[in-house]
Design an enzyme around this catalytic site. Structure first.
Site, PDB file in Angstrom:
ATOM      1  N   ASP A 196       0.328 -72.366  12.493  1.00 22.52           N
ATOM      2  CA  ASP A 196      -0.430 -73.087  13.510  1.00 22.52           C
ATOM      3  C   ASP A 196      -1.437 -74.074  12.943  1.00 22.52           C
ATOM      4  OD1 ASP A 196      -2.214 -71.022  12.451  1.00 22.52           O
ATOM      5  OD2 ASP A 196      -3.564 -71.665  14.053  1.00 22.52           O
TER       6      ASP A 196
ATOM      7  N   ASP B 198       3.611 -65.316   6.684  1.00 24.90           N
ATOM      8  CA  ASP B 198       4.171 -66.647   6.897  1.00 24.90           C
ATOM      9  C   ASP B 198       4.166 -67.474   5.617  1.00 24.90           C
ATOM     10  OD1 ASP B 198       1.406 -66.834   6.865  1.00 24.90           O
ATOM     11  OD2 ASP B 198       1.225 -67.940   8.741  1.00 24.90           O
TER      12      ASP B 198
ATOM     13  N   GLY C  30       0.942 -65.469  12.154  1.00 26.26           N
ATOM     14  CA  GLY C  30       1.886 -66.482  11.676  1.00 26.26           C
ATOM     15  C   GLY C  30       3.296 -65.992  11.390  1.00 26.26           C
TER      16      GLY C  30
ATOM     17  N   ARG D   8       2.790 -73.147  16.987  1.00 29.80           N
ATOM     18  CA  ARG D   8       3.518 -71.971  16.483  1.00 29.80           C
ATOM     19  C   ARG D   8       4.941 -71.911  17.033  1.00 29.80           C
ATOM     20  NH1 ARG D   8      -0.239 -68.615  13.967  1.00 29.80           N
ATOM     21  NH2 ARG D   8      -2.283 -68.440  14.940  1.00 29.80           N
TER      22      ARG D   8
ATOM     23  N   THR E 195      -4.591 -62.826   0.399  1.00 32.15           N
ATOM     24  CA  THR E 195      -4.293 -61.937   1.533  1.00 32.15           C
ATOM     25  C   THR E 195      -3.292 -60.856   1.132  1.00 32.15           C
ATOM     26  OG1 THR E 195      -4.616 -63.818   3.007  1.00 32.15           O
ATOM     27  CG2 THR E 195      -3.504 -61.902   3.942  1.00 32.15           C
ATOM     28  N   LEU E 196      -2.161 -61.281   0.564  1.00 30.85           N
ATOM     29  CA  LEU E 196      -1.131 -60.294   0.222  1.00 30.85           C
ATOM     30  C   LEU E 196      -1.603 -59.336  -0.863  1.00 30.85           C
ATOM     31  CD1 LEU E 196       2.219 -62.294   0.483  1.00 30.85           C
ATOM     32  CD2 LEU E 196       1.337 -60.533   2.011  1.00 30.85           C
TER      33      LEU E 196
ATOM     34  N   ASP F 158      -0.320 -68.702  -0.054  1.00 29.69           N
ATOM     35  CA  ASP F 158      -1.125 -69.868  -0.411  1.00 29.69           C
ATOM     36  C   ASP F 158      -1.912 -69.511  -1.672  1.00 29.69           C
ATOM     37  OD1 ASP F 158      -2.305 -72.362  -0.126  1.00 29.69           O
ATOM     38  OD2 ASP F 158      -3.821 -71.684   1.275  1.00 29.69           O
ATOM     39  N   THR F 159      -3.114 -68.978  -1.533  1.00 32.27           N
ATOM     40  CA  THR F 159      -3.860 -68.556  -2.725  1.00 32.27           C
ATOM     41  C   THR F 159      -3.361 -67.201  -3.242  1.00 32.27           C
ATOM     42  OG1 THR F 159      -5.534 -67.360  -1.459  1.00 32.27           O
ATOM     43  CG2 THR F 159      -5.950 -69.693  -1.881  1.00 32.27           C
ATOM     44  N   GLY F 160      -2.765 -66.429  -2.343  1.00 32.57           N
ATOM     45  CA  GLY F 160      -2.268 -65.101  -2.719  1.00 32.57           C
ATOM     46  C   GLY F 160      -3.270 -63.982  -2.458  1.00 32.57           C
TER      47      GLY F 160
HETATM   48  P1  XMP Z   1      -3.711 -66.770   1.154  1.00 33.86           P
HETATM   49  O1  XMP Z   1      -4.518 -67.958   0.685  1.00 33.86           O
HETATM   50  O2  XMP Z   1      -4.514 -65.510   1.139  1.00 33.86           O
HETATM   51  O3  XMP Z   1      -3.524 -67.064   2.682  1.00 33.86           O
HETATM   52  O4  XMP Z   1      -2.405 -66.680   0.444  1.00 33.86           O
HETATM   53  C1  XMP Z   1      -2.386 -67.159   3.368  1.00 33.86           C
HETATM   54  C2  XMP Z   1      -2.801 -67.548   4.763  1.00 33.86           C
HETATM   55  O5  XMP Z   1      -3.377 -68.876   4.774  1.00 33.86           O
HETATM   56  C3  XMP Z   1      -2.963 -69.567   5.931  1.00 33.86           C
HETATM   57  N1  XMP Z   1      -2.346 -70.866   5.516  1.00 33.86           N
HETATM   58  C4  XMP Z   1      -1.748 -71.754   6.319  1.00 33.86           C
HETATM   59  N2  XMP Z   1      -1.532 -71.735   7.637  1.00 33.86           N
HETATM   60  N3  XMP Z   1      -0.434 -73.830   7.500  1.00 33.86           N
HETATM   61  C5  XMP Z   1      -0.871 -72.790   8.227  1.00 33.86           C
HETATM   62  O6  XMP Z   1      -0.645 -72.775   9.441  1.00 33.86           O
HETATM   63  C6  XMP Z   1      -0.618 -73.927   6.167  1.00 33.86           C
HETATM   64  O7  XMP Z   1      -0.184 -74.900   5.539  1.00 33.86           O
HETATM   65  C7  XMP Z   1      -1.319 -72.819   5.537  1.00 33.86           C
HETATM   66  N4  XMP Z   1      -1.665 -72.563   4.254  1.00 33.86           N
HETATM   67  C8  XMP Z   1      -2.294 -71.356   4.278  1.00 33.86           C
HETATM   68  C9  XMP Z   1      -1.982 -68.656   6.631  1.00 33.86           C
HETATM   69  O8  XMP Z   1      -2.645 -68.033   7.703  1.00 33.86           O
HETATM   70  C10 XMP Z   1      -1.578 -67.631   5.632  1.00 33.86           C
HETATM   71  O9  XMP Z   1      -1.248 -66.370   6.197  1.00 33.86           O
END
Ligand code: XMP
Length: 185
Positions: free
Chosen positions: A157, A98, A42, A163, A105-106, A101-103
């Site tokens: 995506d 990109d 992303g 994308r 991954t980072l 969201d929940t945080g």
């Molecule tokens: P976390 O939850 O770990 O994940 O912060 C982040 C990843 O969740 C995906 N993500 C999205 N992808 N539209 C998207 O295309 C969205 O609205 C969305 N929200 C979360 C994304 O892969 C990101 O890296």
């Protein structure tokens, strides 16, 4: 497939913001061994635009992080593939994703890079969704804060489509639901 995408952040707004983030990063990493590590897939479009706004020497690298939810549990496991990532030991790493969201991954990637001997790890995201965060993490560089809607474009995506759009938009909900139902059947 002919989904309707409503523009949330225009191409020119994104380009202006990326330019100013580039200037900030340039100033902050002056004389530091910077590696920009982009999370696949992303952040690829932002990576390409951002690095061309940063004139100090720096390396570019890629990392993949996929989360899987177990069949019998709600816990998710993050699988990290670093076959495209060079050695980060003693480098100042800027993780680029990109969207925050929940945080999860980072947060997991920061821990992973610290274990790999990175000198410092900071984070940059194009977008941050409000009201979704599960772990306390503050991105060091953030393009835009958005409401809790599913967005596509500029690298983001839906089923690997959209994308390429030069702007960020919201996919109309009824279209997303219909598409998901088709896939499930
Ligand atoms: P976390 O939850 O770990 O994940 O912060 C982040 C990843 O969740 C995906 N993500 C999205 N992808 N539209 C998207 O295309 C969205 O609205 C969305 N929200 C979360 C994304 O892969 C990101 O890296």
């Amino acid at each position: 497939m002919d989904h309707k995408v409503e523009t949330l952040i225009s191409e020119s707004e994104i380009q202006d913001r990326v330019r100013s983030l580039g200037r900030q990063i340039e100033a902050d990493y002056h004389d530091k061994p910077l590696t920009i590590l982009a999370v696949l897939t992303g952040s690829l479009i932002m990576l390409a635009d951002l690095v061309r706004r940063i004139s100090i020497p720096h390396r570019i690298a890629l990392i993949q992080a996929s989360s899987y939810r177990g069949a019998t549990t709600v816990a998710t496991t993050l699988v990290i593939n670093e076959s495209f990532a060079p050695d980060v030991a003693n480098r100042d790493v800027l993780l680029l994703d990109d969207i925050l969201d929940t945080g999860q991954t980072l947060t997991a990637l920061i821990r992973h890079l610290a274990d790999r001997g990175a000198r410092s790890v900071r984070t940059a995201v194009l977008l941050r969704k409000i009201g979704r965060q599960e772990v306390p993490i503050e991105p060091d560089y953030c393009g835009f804060t958005i409401p809790d809607v599913f967005v596509v474009g500029y690298g983001l995506d839906f089923n690997d489509d959209y994308r390429h759009l030069p702007y960020v938009g919201v996919l109309k909900e009824q279209e997303v639901v219909r598409d998901t139902q088709l896939q499930d059947s």
